[in-house]
Design a protein around this motif. Structure first.
Motif, PDB file in Angstrom:
ATOM      1  N   TYR A   1       0.820  -1.197   0.000  1.00 30.40           N
ATOM      2  CA  TYR A   1       0.000   0.000   0.000  1.00 30.40           C
ATOM      3  C   TYR A   1       0.862   1.257   0.000  1.00 30.40           C
ATOM      4  O   TYR A   1       2.030   1.239   0.374  1.00 30.40           O
ATOM      5  N   ASP A   2       0.279   2.378  -0.458  1.00 37.15           N
ATOM      6  CA  ASP A   2       1.009   3.636  -0.562  1.00 37.15           C
ATOM      7  C   ASP A   2       1.357   4.205   0.806  1.00 37.15           C
ATOM      8  O   ASP A   2       2.340   4.915   0.949  1.00 37.15           O
ATOM      9  N   GLY A   3       0.540   3.927   1.810  1.00 39.92           N
ATOM     10  CA  GLY A   3       0.792   4.491   3.125  1.00 39.92           C
ATOM     11  C   GLY A   3       0.176   3.642   4.215  1.00 39.92           C
ATOM     12  O   GLY A   3      -0.585   2.711   3.944  1.00 39.92           O
ATOM     13  N   ILE A   4       0.545   3.966   5.454  1.00 42.17           N
ATOM     14  CA  ILE A   4       0.031   3.244   6.610  1.00 42.17           C
ATOM     15  C   ILE A   4      -0.422   4.254   7.648  1.00 42.17           C
ATOM     16  O   ILE A   4       0.201   5.302   7.820  1.00 42.17           O
ATOM     17  N   ARG A   5      -1.541   3.969   8.329  1.00 40.36           N
ATOM     18  CA  ARG A   5      -2.031   4.874   9.361  1.00 40.36           C
ATOM     19  C   ARG A   5      -1.070   4.903  10.532  1.00 40.36           C
ATOM     20  O   ARG A   5      -0.381   3.931  10.832  1.00 40.36           O
TER      21      ARG A   5
ATOM     22  N   ASN B   1      -5.738   8.800  11.848  1.00 41.61           N
ATOM     23  CA  ASN B   1      -5.957   8.513  10.441  1.00 41.61           C
ATOM     24  C   ASN B   1      -4.959   9.254   9.559  1.00 41.61           C
ATOM     25  O   ASN B   1      -5.039   9.216   8.332  1.00 41.61           O
ATOM     26  N   VAL B   2      -4.008   9.953  10.195  1.00 37.13           N
ATOM     27  CA  VAL B   2      -2.891  10.531   9.458  1.00 37.13           C
ATOM     28  C   VAL B   2      -1.992   9.401   8.993  1.00 37.13           C
ATOM     29  O   VAL B   2      -1.732   8.456   9.742  1.00 37.13           O
ATOM     30  N   GLY B   3      -1.535   9.483   7.760  1.00 37.42           N
ATOM     31  CA  GLY B   3      -0.720   8.408   7.220  1.00 37.42           C
ATOM     32  C   GLY B   3       0.725   8.821   6.990  1.00 37.42           C
ATOM     33  O   GLY B   3       1.052  10.000   6.966  1.00 37.42           O
TER      34      GLY B   3
ATOM     35  N   THR C   1       5.012   3.706   3.961  1.00 36.56           N
ATOM     36  CA  THR C   1       5.428   2.443   4.555  1.00 36.56           C
ATOM     37  C   THR C   1       6.946   2.295   4.492  1.00 36.56           C
ATOM     38  O   THR C   1       7.607   2.907   3.662  1.00 36.56           O
ATOM     39  N   LEU C   2       7.478   1.489   5.384  1.00 36.90           N
ATOM     40  CA  LEU C   2       8.911   1.186   5.419  1.00 36.90           C
ATOM     41  C   LEU C   2       9.770   2.433   5.613  1.00 36.90           C
ATOM     42  O   LEU C   2      10.891   2.495   5.126  1.00 36.90           O
ATOM     43  N   LEU C   3       9.254   3.405   6.329  1.00 39.88           N
ATOM     44  CA  LEU C   3      10.011   4.644   6.504  1.00 39.88           C
ATOM     45  C   LEU C   3      10.668   4.723   7.877  1.00 39.88           C
ATOM     46  O   LEU C   3      11.824   5.117   7.994  1.00 39.88           O
ATOM     47  N   ILE C   4       9.972   4.335   8.939  1.00 39.84           N
ATOM     48  CA  ILE C   4      10.475   4.485  10.297  1.00 39.84           C
ATOM     49  C   ILE C   4      11.333   3.291  10.732  1.00 39.84           C
ATOM     50  O   ILE C   4      12.381   3.463  11.361  1.00 39.84           O
ATOM     51  N   GLN C   5      10.909   2.085  10.382  1.00 37.53           N
ATOM     52  CA  GLN C   5      11.570   0.872  10.876  1.00 37.53           C
ATOM     53  C   GLN C   5      13.067   0.806  10.597  1.00 37.53           C
ATOM     54  O   GLN C   5      13.845   0.405  11.476  1.00 37.53           O
ATOM     55  N   PRO C   6      13.557   1.208   9.410  1.00 39.42           N
ATOM     56  CA  PRO C   6      15.013   1.139   9.189  1.00 39.42           C
ATOM     57  C   PRO C   6      15.815   2.003  10.153  1.00 39.42           C
ATOM     58  O   PRO C   6      16.936   1.635  10.522  1.00 39.42           O
ATOM     59  N   PHE C   7      15.260   3.138  10.585  1.00 42.77           N
ATOM     60  CA  PHE C   7      15.974   3.992  11.527  1.00 42.77           C
ATOM     61  C   PHE C   7      15.992   3.366  12.921  1.00 42.77           C
ATOM     62  O   PHE C   7      16.967   3.501  13.661  1.00 42.77           O
ATOM     63  N   VAL C   8      14.894   2.687  13.266  1.00 42.18           N
ATOM     64  CA  VAL C   8      14.867   1.968  14.541  1.00 42.18           C
ATOM     65  C   VAL C   8      15.884   0.829  14.509  1.00 42.18           C
ATOM     66  O   VAL C   8      16.609   0.585  15.479  1.00 42.18           O
ATOM     67  N   GLU C   9      15.955   0.145  13.384  1.00 45.00           N
ATOM     68  CA  GLU C   9      16.927  -0.935  13.232  1.00 45.00           C
ATOM     69  C   GLU C   9      18.362  -0.413  13.367  1.00 45.00           C
ATOM     70  O   GLU C   9      19.205  -1.035  14.020  1.00 45.00           O
ATOM     71  N   ASN C  10      18.634   0.743  12.754  1.00 41.66           N
ATOM     72  CA  ASN C  10      19.964   1.346  12.879  1.00 41.66           C
ATOM     73  C   ASN C  10      20.288   1.679  14.332  1.00 41.66           C
ATOM     74  O   ASN C  10      21.423   1.501  14.787  1.00 41.66           O
ATOM     75  N   ALA C  11      19.291   2.186  15.049  1.00 48.92           N
ATOM     76  CA  ALA C  11      19.507   2.525  16.458  1.00 48.92           C
ATOM     77  C   ALA C  11      19.915   1.292  17.255  1.00 48.92           C
ATOM     78  O   ALA C  11      20.779   1.360  18.134  1.00 48.92           O
ATOM     79  N   ILE C  12      19.288   0.161  16.932  1.00 49.36           N
ATOM     80  CA  ILE C  12      19.599  -1.081  17.647  1.00 49.36           C
ATOM     81  C   ILE C  12      20.998  -1.591  17.261  1.00 49.36           C
ATOM     82  O   ILE C  12      21.849  -1.817  18.121  1.00 49.36           O
ATOM     83  N   LEU C  13      21.220  -1.778  15.945  1.00 46.85           N
ATOM     84  CA  LEU C  13      22.437  -2.426  15.477  1.00 46.85           C
ATOM     85  C   LEU C  13      23.686  -1.586  15.658  1.00 46.85           C
ATOM     86  O   LEU C  13      24.755  -2.101  16.001  1.00 46.85           O
ATOM     87  N   HIS C  14      23.573  -0.281  15.407  1.00 49.01           N
ATOM     88  CA  HIS C  14      24.765   0.576  15.396  1.00 49.01           C
ATOM     89  C   HIS C  14      24.871   1.480  16.619  1.00 49.01           C
ATOM     90  O   HIS C  14      25.905   2.124  16.817  1.00 49.01           O
ATOM     91  N   GLY C  15      23.811   1.525  17.419  1.00 43.46           N
ATOM     92  CA  GLY C  15      23.852   2.345  18.619  1.00 43.46           C
ATOM     93  C   GLY C  15      23.860   1.523  19.893  1.00 43.46           C
ATOM     94  O   GLY C  15      24.763   1.640  20.723  1.00 43.46           O
TER      95      GLY C  15
ATOM     96  N   MET D   1       7.979  11.799  -2.936  1.00 43.15           N
ATOM     97  CA  MET D   1       6.825  12.391  -2.264  1.00 43.15           C
ATOM     98  C   MET D   1       6.745  13.886  -2.542  1.00 43.15           C
ATOM     99  O   MET D   1       5.679  14.417  -2.880  1.00 43.15           O
ATOM    100  N   GLU D   2       7.874  14.566  -2.410  1.00 40.58           N
ATOM    101  CA  GLU D   2       7.889  16.014  -2.616  1.00 40.58           C
ATOM    102  C   GLU D   2       7.486  16.379  -4.041  1.00 40.58           C
ATOM    103  O   GLU D   2       6.735  17.324  -4.269  1.00 40.58           O
ATOM    104  N   ALA D   3       7.999  15.621  -5.020  1.00 46.95           N
ATOM    105  CA  ALA D   3       7.679  15.906  -6.414  1.00 46.95           C
ATOM    106  C   ALA D   3       6.226  15.603  -6.738  1.00 46.95           C
ATOM    107  O   ALA D   3       5.629  16.221  -7.621  1.00 46.95           O
ATOM    108  N   THR D   4       5.650  14.643  -6.009  1.00 52.31           N
ATOM    109  CA  THR D   4       4.269  14.231  -6.281  1.00 52.31           C
ATOM    110  C   THR D   4       3.249  15.170  -5.655  1.00 52.31           C
ATOM    111  O   THR D   4       2.280  15.582  -6.304  1.00 52.31           O
ATOM    112  N   ILE D   5       3.453  15.535  -4.384  1.00 51.90           N
ATOM    113  CA  ILE D   5       2.452  16.342  -3.688  1.00 51.90           C
ATOM    114  C   ILE D   5       2.881  17.790  -3.488  1.00 51.90           C
ATOM    115  O   ILE D   5       2.135  18.596  -2.931  1.00 51.90           O
ATOM    116  N   LEU D   6       4.102  18.126  -3.972  1.00 51.13           N
ATOM    117  CA  LEU D   6       4.615  19.503  -3.916  1.00 51.13           C
ATOM    118  C   LEU D   6       4.642  20.049  -2.487  1.00 51.13           C
ATOM    119  O   LEU D   6       4.308  21.211  -2.246  1.00 51.13           O
ATOM    120  N   GLN D   7       5.021  19.207  -1.544  1.00 50.33           N
ATOM    121  CA  GLN D   7       5.227  19.625  -0.157  1.00 50.33           C
ATOM    122  C   GLN D   7       6.540  19.031   0.337  1.00 50.33           C
ATOM    123  O   GLN D   7       6.927  17.943  -0.069  1.00 50.33           O
TER     124      GLN D   7
END
Length: 262
Positions: A108-112, A148-150, A153-167, A228-234
């Motif tokens: 999916y394009d996004g997750i709540r 209901n703000v979205g 997907t797959l945006l936050i988890q890699p940073f959490v993983e980095n915090a665990i593995l490298h921090g 995202m920026e190019a698509t929604i101009l924000q």
């Protein structure tokens, strides 16, 4: 008026948005938008129209190429985690539930926001088991957050993983990870904070290790945010800060995302 803003106005007008909606997206008042649209309809030179059409074509082509790049990159994630699902269903039910939900979110394009919190909760609990409770964690959402703000997907988890593995993992003692969601000034703000060894020490250890894992999380996320920026101009932002106070090290990552509803 800035040329880029004129291009944005023209593109949004082609999308059949109202003048009020265009004014909100480009940060201009309605009367300014009205004058610009009238100037366009009254007729520009053929050269201007040609340049405008070329700019639109270039922008669309750029977005299309970035989407192809992201699709190719994410395909590797999908294939890897589909294999994990098959194995997990024959071992630990909790792992299977998390992994199945993780891959489902890719489609999916996004997750709540509330579903993202649930997914992060499951992921961090699994990592606690994996690393024998080498850390504890907390996840908070302020009362400002509309669930209901979205977010992509797959945006936050890699940073959490980095915090665990490298921090956290390289520390001698147990650590703590805090994930917080807030909503301010038209942005969904997510912060990931750990009390690990910090950016500088982590970088030094990677440089001195021939087996160091190379994280692609930041590069992939930057590409996704560009799309995202190019698509929604924000605009969207990523900030990384090294923490070092009272002999307490760590890292804080802040993501500021435009509000989108799913």
């Amino acid at each position: 008026m800035d040329t880029l803003i004129r291009y944005e106005i023209s593109i949004l007008n082609d999308q059949k948005l109202s003048q009020s909606e265009i004014a909100y997206k480009v940060g201009a008042n309605k009367s300014t938008i009205s004058r610009e649209l009238k100037r366009n309809s009254d007729g520009r030179s053929g050269e201007y129209r040609a340049k405008l059409a070329q700019k639109k074509c270039t922008l669309r082509h750029s977005v299309k190429n970035k989407k192809k790049t992201f699709t190719a990159t994410i395909q590797e994630f999908i294939e890897r985690y589909l294999k994990v699902i098959e194995e997990a269903f024959y071992s630990h039910r909790k792992e299977a539930v998390y992994t199945a939900g993780f891959v489902a979110n890719i489609v999916y394009d996004g997750i709540r926001a509330d579903k993202e919190i649930e997914s992060l909760q499951n992921y961090l609990e699994l990592e606690q088991l994996r690393f024998h409770n080498a850390f504890d964690f907390s996840i908070h959402a302020t009362e400002n957050v509309e669930f209901n703000v979205g977010l992509p997907t797959l945006l936050i988890q890699p940073f959490v993983e980095n915090a665990i593995l490298h921090g956290i993992v390289p520390k001698e003692e147990n650590g703590h990870i805090e994930v917080q969601f807030d909503q301010q000034n038209g942005k969904l703000i997510c912060t990931i904070t750990d009390d690990g060894i910090g950016l500088s020490e982590s970088k030094t250890r990677k440089e001195n290790s021939v087996t160091a894992h190379k994280s692609m999380a930041l590069d992939i996320t930057k590409k996704r945010l560009e799309i995202m920026e190019a698509t929604i101009l924000q605009s969207a932002e990523i900030e990384m800060e090294e923490l070092n106070e009272n002999n307490q090290t760590g890292t804080k990552v802040t993501l500021k995302l435009p509000i989108q509803y799913v």
